[in-house]
Each structure stands twice: as structure tokens, then as C-alpha cells.
Design an enzyme around this catalytic site. Structure first.
Site, PDB file in Angstrom:
ATOM      1  CG  ASP A 262      18.561  25.246  28.071  1.00 12.50           C
ATOM      2  OD1 ASP A 262      18.125  25.287  29.240  1.00 12.50           O
ATOM      3  OD2 ASP A 262      18.315  24.327  27.278  1.00 12.50           O
ATOM      4  CG  ASP A 322      12.692  20.223  27.628  1.00  7.73           C
ATOM      5  OD1 ASP A 322      12.738  21.380  28.094  1.00  7.73           O
ATOM      6  OD2 ASP A 322      13.703  19.597  27.241  1.00  7.73           O
TER       7      ASP A 322
HETATM    8  C1  GLA Z   1      16.680  21.796  27.396  1.00  5.70           C
HETATM    9  C2  GLA Z   1      15.728  22.697  26.648  1.00  5.70           C
HETATM   10  C3  GLA Z   1      15.354  22.059  25.328  1.00  5.70           C
HETATM   11  C4  GLA Z   1      16.623  21.811  24.520  1.00  5.70           C
HETATM   12  C5  GLA Z   1      17.593  20.948  25.316  1.00  5.70           C
HETATM   13  C6  GLA Z   1      18.936  20.834  24.635  1.00  5.70           C
HETATM   14  O1  GLA Z   1      16.064  20.602  27.785  1.00  5.70           O
HETATM   15  O2  GLA Z   1      14.584  22.974  27.403  1.00  5.70           O
HETATM   16  O3  GLA Z   1      14.473  22.896  24.605  1.00  5.70           O
HETATM   17  O4  GLA Z   1      17.220  23.035  24.199  1.00  5.70           O
HETATM   18  O5  GLA Z   1      17.814  21.494  26.604  1.00  5.70           O
HETATM   19  O6  GLA Z   1      19.879  20.164  25.389  1.00  5.70           O
END
Ligand code: GLA
Length: 497
Positions: A262, A322
Site C-alpha cells: 500500500d 477505498d
Molecule cells: C488504505 C487501503 C485500504 C486499507 C488501509 C489500511 O486506505 O486502501 O484498503 O489497506 O489503507 O490502513
């Protein structure tokens, strides 16, 4: 060593004692409850009635752009380097402590108390130039879209070893594993500190990763983990920056089978156009680890990742920000994927984010649409709900084998939108055996009769037989057009022979 420490400490004390007003490096920390701390650094310089400096918190490194007031009461405004995020803090000096809180649109955030720390603490680590580009060889994994479960959508920061075991055991027992849900993926907040040799340790919530992996494997499942190419993850935990190969080897030694990587804190050190090289580094490291590890790129669809994802060894890449458990979120994301169809195929998939099915804020009709649309899109099917307590209706949505077969079709063609009229849409995809999957959606607020010509769904002649995948019935067809009622936010999904 002891002498050096003493010298260092006393010089810190001196600088603290002589520092004027707000000038200095301030740390506010808060326990995460797992042996790690959430640290926020305020590196301030007070001069001529102005406060300048930086604020570092979780994945973010802000520059102060505006201020008012002084030690007896001040306000700071700070932005990220690209200007895409702004924060406001207000605070005051109380003796040797700084009392400070973020000002949010909903009102003042919780008060934090910061104390002085040495000048260089909390600074970003030195910049490491990314490598030159080269194609990372295909790891041979994910010939069909990965299926499994991930902790984030339901548990967020509240995930721990016992919960992962219970989830794995439930998935092995309740039929989800046999329907294809194989990867049990731990998302952010498992990370602890690095040891003296730089090896990442899990935090207190995960006492023994290798043992956990053994347990998950004993259930006929695979274990996934999460990290960031930056120094910090989104939640401010330890990332893999400068430790890529070491971390890949650690994951392999633990028995990890899947990595979600990420972008998060990497944004503080790299520009978007460096992403490919930065991701390539972990792609190489995973291959060199000697274990088969699915590589999941999570950078929210920036920098047209679909164009280079396979070259860095990526098996899937997020195409959006997200997801949320709402109709607005899943329909906005899902129906926007048409333009990316050409980039999906065996080994490398577009990832419109994990499933929200069963998380409670949508109707079963909407969850069926979520499952159908993701299956049409050849999207990874990563459940995100509490599968330990699964209502029958949700179980039936998640494990509809005929819908899953569309998602997992070996040809790996992602569906295209073939027809649209107002809120009504038809998507179709060709399947390996010559059948065609057709999904008829009604995004409107009322039940609607949808009528379209089969020719528009890519069929040269009208079909004779079809399977309705949600009513589990065979249909006989003869007309050049299809016409049928579709509920509000609902779908009719057909496998046309
Ligand atoms: C980001 C990702 C999510 C999750 C969060 C965790 O927002 O896109 O899917 O993994 O981080 O902190």
C-alpha cells in the site's frame, strides 16, 4: 556506549531548556494498545509572530503554510506537498508541554499532549533512489482472480491473531473455502518494531506469525499480509522502506502467500511517476524470496497502474480509492470500470477493491449486484465481512457457485458495458466455453422493465437457452430482444448458451 548516551541526553536537555517558546521538535504519542505508539511530531519554529515547520502523523508529512497566535494560543494550517490534503491544529504551551488538537469539520479532535524530543527524531529517512526499470518475470500465480478474505473492511485496526484463526476456521468449515475463498489476508496494524538487525517483528496482537501461518495452512488456506513501500503504512505502522528484500525473506520464512503493498507513506518520498520503479523493487524481492507470493498493488489507481502493473510482477492492482459499505460507493466504483477491461487477464487483474457484502449497510439486492458486478469484472473476490457469524442470505450471495464461475472463468475477459439507457445497463463478457455472461442492472430507485436487443449484447443471433444465475433456473428464449423486470439497485445475471 553508556558515555555516548549520557552525552547525547545531556545535550538534548540543554537544547530543550534553552529553546524559545514553541520552537523545537514536539512529540505527541498515543498507545495503539498493541505495544506500538501512534506518533505525531510537530517540528516548529517560532519567529517574528509566525510559526513554520512540519507536522508528521501516521502516513502524512505536512508543511505548515499558515499560522496565527503564539505560545499562549495558536492555530496552524498545514498541507501535503501536492496540496491535496490540508489539516488545521490549535494548541497552547502549558509549562513544558504542548497541548494540541486537530480541528476537524466535525469540531475539535481529541486533545494531545506533546513533549520536546531531539531535533532529528521523526524526520523522514534519507531518500533512496528507485532502481532503473526492467520487466519482473511473471510469478505464475493468480491465473484466475484471487479469492479470499481481508480484515480491513470489517475489523480495520481491531484485527488480531485469535480473530484471524477464527475467521480461517469458519471459512474452512462453512463452505466458503470450498467455493474458492482461499487467501486469509491480514491488513494494516499487524506490524511491530524492527529488531536490532532490521528484521520486522509483529506487534503484540500477533505473537507468532509462523505459527499463525501454519494454523491457516492446516485449514487448507493461505495467509496474506500487508505492508507499504514507504517508511509508514496508512495507519502509521512500520513500512518496508529500505528493507524490501529483508521483509520479503521474512514473509517467505513465516509462510506468507500474498502481499498487499500500500503506497501510503511512500508519497512523502516519491512522486507518482516513480511508483513503477518503487513497486518493481518489491516485485523483484518477492520473486527472489523463493516462495510463491501473490503481489497485490494498492495505490488507488494512480499513475495508470494498469499499464505497468504486470511489469513489476503485480498480480492485481487497485483501480480506485477505498470502497465503503454503501450503494453510492460500490456503484460509483463498479460501473466505472469499463474503460479498464483491456488490462485484465490471467495473472494480472484490475482490483476495484474488496467486497463489502454482509457488512450491514446495503440490502441483499444491492449485495447481489455487488457480487454480480465484481464477477462480471473478473475482479478479485476478497470478502470483507465477519464470516464467523454469517446470515444464510449473505452466505448464499458469497458462495453462489455459478456466479463465482463467471468471475473465475479461465479466459479472464473482463466484462464491457454493451448497452445503457438511463439507469439501466447491460454488461457482457465472453467465457472460455463460448457462453456469454450477461448482467442486466437497474441503478434506478424503482423497479424497471429492461428491454434490449440481444445483438447489442454481442450475440450475432438470439440465444435459445440461458441460465438465470440468481433464480437458479433455466430459461428458454426465442425473441431477438430480452425484456424483464429488474428491481431497484438490482441485477438479473444470465449465462447464455
Ligand atoms: C488504505 C487501503 C485500504 C486499507 C488501509 C489500511 O486506505 O486502501 O484498503 O489497506 O489503507 O490502513
Amino acid at each position: 556506549m553508556r558515555v555516548i548516551e549520557t552525552l547525547f541526553l545531556s545535550s538534548t536537555l540543554v537544547s530543550a531548556a534553552t529553546a524559545a517558546g514553541l520552537t523545537g521538535n514536539w512529540l505527541a504519542d498515543k498507545s495503539n494498545g498493541d505495544g506500538t505508539l501512534r506518533r505525531t511530531y510537530f517540528h516548529l519554529k517560532e519567529e517574528d509572530l509566525r510559526i513554520t515547520g512540519t507536522i508528521r502523523t501516521t502516513q502524512f508529512f505536512y508543511s505548515i503554510t499558515d499560522s496565527s497566535g503564539g505560545p499562549e494560543g495558536f492555530t496552524l494550517q498545514a498541507v501535503l506537498p501536492h496540496g491535496d490534503r490540508r489539516v488545521i491544529f490549535e494548541g497552547k504551551l502549558e509549562g513544558e508541554r504542548l497541548r494540541i488538537n486537530e480541528v476537524r469539520s466535525s469540531g475539535p479532535g481529541p486533545a494531545m499532549v506533546a513533549h520536546r524530543v531531539p531535533e532529528d527524531e521523526g524526520a523522514l529517512p534519507a531518500y533512496i533512489a528507485p532502481p532503473g526499470l526492467h520487466p519482473v518475470p511473471d510469478n505464475g500465480l493468480a491465473r484466475t482472480p484471487p479469492m479470499g478474505w481481508n480484515s480491513w473492511n470489517k475489523f480495520a485496526t481491531r484485527i488480531d491473531d485469535p480473530t484471524v484463526r477464527q475467521v480461517a476456521s469458519a471459512i474452512a468449515r462453512n463452505g466458503m473455502r470450498d467455493a474458492g475463498y482461499i487467501y486469509i489476508n491480514i491488513d494494516d496494524t499487524w506490524e511491530g518494531e524492527r529488531d536490532g538487525r532490521g528484521y520486522i517483528q509483529p506487534n503484540r496482537k500477533f505473537p507468532d506469525m509462523k505459527e499463525l501461518a501454519d494454523y491457516v495452512h492446516s485449514k487448507g488456506l493461505k495467509l496474506g499480509i500487508y505492508s507499504s513501500p514507504g517508511p509508514n503504512t496508512c495507519e502509521g505502522y512500520e513500512g518496508s522502506y529500505g528493507h524490501e528484500e529483508q521483509d520479503a525473506r521474512t514473509y517467505a520464512a513465516w509462510g506468507i502467500d500474498y502481499l498487499k503493498y500500500d503506497w501510503c507513506g511512500a508519497r512523502n518520498l516519491y512522486h507518482d511517476d516513480q511508483m513503477q520503479a518503487v513497486y518493481q523493487k518489491m516485485g523483484d524481492a518477492l520473486l527472489a524470496s523463493g516462495r510463491s507470493i501473490v503481489f497485490s498493488l494498492c495505490q488507488y489507481g494512480l499513475a495508470e497502474v494498469w499499464k505497468w502493473g504486470p511489469q513489476v510482477g503485480g498480480n492485481l492492482w487497485r483501480t480506485t480509492g477505498d470502497i465503503r459499505d454503501s450503494w453510492v460507493s460500490i456503484s460509483r466504483i463498479g460501473f466505472d470500470q469499463d474503460r479498464l477491461a483491456a488490462y485484465a487477464g490471467p495473472g494480472h487483474w484490475n482490483d476495484p477493491d474488496m467486497l463489502e457484502i454482509g457488512n450491514g449497510h446495503m440490502s441483499d439486492t444491492e449485495y447481489r449486484t455487488h457480487m454480480s458486478l465484481w464477477s462480471m469484472l473478473a475482479a478479485p473476490l476478497i470478502a470483507g465481512n465477519d464470516v464467523r457469524d454469517l446470515p444464510d442470505s449473505i452466505f448464499r450471495i458469497l458462495t453462489n457457485r455459478e456466479v463465482i464461475a463467471i468471475d473465475q472463468d479461465p479466459a479472464g475477459h473482463q466484462a464491457r458495458r454493451v448497452w445503457q439507457s438511463g439507469d439501466q445497463e447491460v454488461w457482457s463478457r465472453e467465457l472460455a466455453n463460448g457462453d456469454i455472461a450477461v448482467a442486466i442492472f437497474n441503478r434506478g430507485d424503482e423497479t424497471a422493465t429492461v428491454t434490449f436487443r440481444w445483438a447489442d449484447a454481442g450475440l450475432s443471433k438470439p440465444p435459445v437457452r440461458a441460465r438465470d444465475l440468481w433464480s437458479y433456473s433455466d430459461l428458454k428464449l426465442s425473441e431477438p430482444t430480452y425484456s424483464g423486470a429488474v428491481p431497484s439497485h438490482g441485477v438479473v445475471m444470465l449465462r447464455v448458451h
